[in-house]
Motif scaffolding. Structure first.
Motif, PDB file in Angstrom:
ATOM      1  N   GLY A  23       1.110  -1.215   0.091  1.00 30.11           N
ATOM      2  CA  GLY A  23       0.303   0.203   0.394  1.00 30.11           C
ATOM      3  C   GLY A  23       0.847   1.052  -0.062  1.00 30.11           C
ATOM      4  N   SER A  24       2.188   1.028   0.985  1.00 35.77           N
ATOM      5  CA  SER A  24       2.686   2.703   0.437  1.00 35.77           C
ATOM      6  C   SER A  24       3.355   2.858  -0.225  1.00 35.77           C
ATOM      7  N   SER A  25       4.042   1.909  -1.314  1.00 41.97           N
ATOM      8  CA  SER A  25       4.641   1.564  -2.266  1.00 41.97           C
ATOM      9  C   SER A  25       3.852   1.667  -4.176  1.00 41.97           C
ATOM     10  N   VAL A  26       2.454   2.020  -3.261  1.00 37.99           N
ATOM     11  CA  VAL A  26       1.940   2.295  -4.660  1.00 37.99           C
ATOM     12  C   VAL A  26       2.839   3.902  -5.572  1.00 37.99           C
ATOM     13  N   ASP A  27       3.122   3.798  -7.433  1.00 38.46           N
ATOM     14  CA  ASP A  27       3.474   5.107  -7.641  1.00 38.46           C
ATOM     15  C   ASP A  27       5.414   4.588  -7.669  1.00 38.46           C
ATOM     16  N   LYS A  28       5.851   3.211  -7.338  1.00 36.19           N
ATOM     17  CA  LYS A  28       7.053   3.332  -6.594  1.00 36.19           C
ATOM     18  C   LYS A  28       7.378   2.492  -7.209  1.00 36.19           C
ATOM     19  N   ARG A  29       8.685   2.374  -7.319  1.00 34.36           N
ATOM     20  CA  ARG A  29       9.630   1.150  -8.100  1.00 34.36           C
ATOM     21  C   ARG A  29       9.573   0.310  -6.914  1.00 34.36           C
ATOM     22  N   ILE A  30       9.289  -1.131  -7.398  1.00 37.02           N
ATOM     23  CA  ILE A  30       9.816  -2.440  -6.535  1.00 37.02           C
ATOM     24  C   ILE A  30      10.564  -3.370  -7.292  1.00 37.02           C
ATOM     25  N   ILE A  31      10.883  -4.563  -6.740  1.00 34.42           N
ATOM     26  CA  ILE A  31      11.250  -5.382  -7.299  1.00 34.42           C
ATOM     27  C   ILE A  31      10.459  -6.963  -6.751  1.00 34.42           C
ATOM     28  N   VAL A  32      10.082  -7.657  -7.885  1.00 38.11           N
ATOM     29  CA  VAL A  32       8.752  -8.770  -7.642  1.00 38.11           C
ATOM     30  C   VAL A  32      10.124 -10.479  -7.903  1.00 38.11           C
ATOM     31  N   LYS A  33      10.473 -11.030  -6.600  1.00 41.29           N
ATOM     32  CA  LYS A  33      10.664 -12.295  -7.381  1.00 41.29           C
ATOM     33  C   LYS A  33       9.755 -13.164  -7.675  1.00 41.29           C
ATOM     34  N   THR A  34      10.399 -13.923  -8.599  1.00 38.90           N
ATOM     35  CA  THR A  34       9.051 -15.238  -9.503  1.00 38.90           C
ATOM     36  C   THR A  34       9.866 -16.498  -8.137  1.00 38.90           C
ATOM     37  N   LYS A  35       8.717 -17.542  -8.833  1.00 37.72           N
ATOM     38  CA  LYS A  35       9.128 -18.732  -8.263  1.00 37.72           C
ATOM     39  C   LYS A  35      10.666 -19.324  -9.359  1.00 37.72           C
ATOM     40  N   ASN A  36      10.140 -18.559 -10.155  1.00 43.89           N
ATOM     41  CA  ASN A  36      11.215 -19.308 -11.451  1.00 43.89           C
ATOM     42  C   ASN A  36      12.455 -18.668 -11.103  1.00 43.89           C
ATOM     43  N   GLY A  37      12.529 -17.366 -10.226  1.00 42.74           N
ATOM     44  CA  GLY A  37      14.074 -16.919 -10.123  1.00 42.74           C
ATOM     45  C   GLY A  37      14.091 -16.102 -10.287  1.00 42.74           C
ATOM     46  N   GLU A  38      13.704 -14.873 -11.646  1.00 41.03           N
ATOM     47  CA  GLU A  38      13.820 -14.116 -11.758  1.00 41.03           C
ATOM     48  C   GLU A  38      12.966 -12.573 -11.281  1.00 41.03           C
ATOM     49  N   ASP A  39      13.257 -12.036 -11.332  1.00 41.66           N
ATOM     50  CA  ASP A  39      13.446 -10.550 -10.679  1.00 41.66           C
ATOM     51  C   ASP A  39      12.555  -9.677 -12.121  1.00 41.66           C
ATOM     52  N   ILE A  40      12.079  -8.997 -11.524  1.00 42.09           N
ATOM     53  CA  ILE A  40      10.579  -8.123 -12.429  1.00 42.09           C
ATOM     54  C   ILE A  40      10.905  -6.965 -11.415  1.00 42.09           C
ATOM     55  N   ILE A  41      11.749  -6.076 -12.626  1.00 46.35           N
ATOM     56  CA  ILE A  41      11.382  -4.660 -11.441  1.00 46.35           C
ATOM     57  C   ILE A  41      10.225  -3.929 -12.124  1.00 46.35           C
ATOM     58  N   GLY A  42       9.353  -2.890 -11.711  1.00 54.96           N
ATOM     59  CA  GLY A  42       8.687  -2.122 -12.678  1.00 54.96           C
ATOM     60  C   GLY A  42       8.139  -0.388 -11.211  1.00 54.96           C
ATOM     61  N   ILE A  43       6.744  -0.321 -11.643  1.00 56.32           N
ATOM     62  CA  ILE A  43       6.567   0.776 -10.432  1.00 56.32           C
ATOM     63  C   ILE A  43       5.215   0.044 -10.314  1.00 56.32           C
ATOM     64  N   LEU A  44       5.013   0.097  -9.354  1.00 58.82           N
ATOM     65  CA  LEU A  44       3.678  -0.553  -9.147  1.00 58.82           C
ATOM     66  C   LEU A  44       2.128  -0.117  -8.826  1.00 58.82           C
ATOM     67  N   LYS A  45       1.360   0.033  -9.535  1.00 60.00           N
ATOM     68  CA  LYS A  45       0.000   0.651  -9.910  1.00 60.00           C
ATOM     69  C   LYS A  45      -0.853  -0.354  -9.529  1.00 60.00           C
ATOM     70  N   ALA A  46      -1.040  -1.072  -8.835  1.00 56.49           N
ATOM     71  CA  ALA A  46      -2.423  -2.066  -8.387  1.00 56.49           C
ATOM     72  C   ALA A  46      -1.672  -3.826  -7.993  1.00 56.49           C
ATOM     73  N   PHE A  47      -2.534  -3.618  -6.597  1.00 56.52           N
ATOM     74  CA  PHE A  47      -2.107  -5.229  -6.022  1.00 56.52           C
ATOM     75  C   PHE A  47      -3.565  -5.230  -5.604  1.00 56.52           C
ATOM     76  N   ASP A  48      -4.080  -6.519  -5.253  1.00 61.96           N
ATOM     77  CA  ASP A  48      -5.014  -6.890  -5.113  1.00 61.96           C
ATOM     78  C   ASP A  48      -4.962  -7.549  -3.526  1.00 61.96           C
ATOM     79  N   SER A  49      -5.939  -8.754  -2.936  1.00 65.99           N
ATOM     80  CA  SER A  49      -5.678  -9.172  -1.374  1.00 65.99           C
ATOM     81  C   SER A  49      -4.722 -11.370  -2.136  1.00 65.99           C
TER      82      SER A  49
END
Lengths: 75, 75, 75, 75, 75, 75, 75
Positions: G13-39
């Protein structure tokens, strides 16, 4: 969908007391006589055996639905 | 289905206090005396042991249902 | 979404009694005539066969939905 | 089932404050004193350690239930 | 969250009838025109093809949501 | 169970603002200060780092619960 | 827990419109600006790219929550 449309599990309903093949996620074919099933596709077979490199006789067996890839009334 | 149709877990109901074989997803056979089960197919065995390359004695054991491929009352 | 928006499973609704290709998670192509499906994407095929290194004839088959990657009405 | 039938998780209920072995899906044996559990079979152990090629001391530990293959009150 | 906050699936809502890339868990890129989706992220594509070592034309395809890693409206 | 019985997640409740070790399913140890958790065992850590062959500093991190094997307040 | 206790998803919630790193189960780092998320921790990123051996530009992307190991607002 109309109320009279067939549902996938009807394949099982018409196979009770008949021989079926259950393909499991680890690649085994379990063959036996279908005695009962439920909505999770848990399966109770009688006279069951695993076909493969070496045949394994199981007799009566309960197969947990989440291990099943497909079920066929046989060739 | 009629109300009198058998359900897959009836195989377990008729095996309480009897020796059963539980095949787990990692390929092990756990053998023991069935004491209790639930709708998730969580299984409580007494006098349990893992058969395989080297037999492992477990005694009383709770097996989590989601690890189970099939259960057989034995050959 | 408006009430008239199409839903993904409409692809299946318009393919009943037609030949479809089911790609499973273990990489197999199962081809057959779609007879029925449900919301879990459990699939009942008739005249089904597995394409691949060696073709396997299945006849009537119930494919559990959680094994399916994609379904196509064919090329 | 009658209301007095035992349930699988009763094995855990009678093991609180006793030493148990938890086999995890990655093949580890985690041994410790059972302090609490819930219906998901989440487990809280005290004085826990991982047995194996090299013993690892964990102390207090919460094991998420979906990683558990079986739990035994010990040999 | 305020009622006007965007939701992740809005990315799909604004991509209907446009070309998208679907990355599947087995590493394939399926490219096609988005026709419909649901809350499970089941996806219906038209004019779909699998990109990779050898391109595979799928035409109309239903991709089961639980196989999807990510979806992008394209580069 | 009595109402006063401890629950497994109480281990986390008593560890807020303290350093914990999170073992993930891919074998990594993520160490950091526990700020919050929920019933899915989603975990928010501050000052987090991945221990292993090469240490990786993560800072603030949300770990999705279904990736977690166990959590320990440390040795 | 008190009503004012923080929850793990507050990190997002405090990272919307900011750059985040998402680590996926296949080991990739996806980097981008968070626009939305859900539960379910489904994530919508803008200006996303996959870091790794070869950088892949994704632009706008929806990442399905069940592929995510952890999310970090960055180092």
């Amino acid at each position: 969908m109309s109320d009279t449309m067939q549902r996938p599990l009807d394949v099982l309903g018409s196979s009770v007391d008949k021989r079926i093949i259950v393909k499991t996620k680890n690649g085994e074919d379990i063959i036996g006589i279908l005695k009962a099933f439920d909505s999770h596709i848990n399966i109770w077979l009688d006279e069951a055996k695993i076909e493969g490199e070496k045949e394994v006789k199981l007799g009566k067996v309960l197969i947990r639905g989440d291990n099943i890839v497909y079920i066929s009334p046989g060739k």
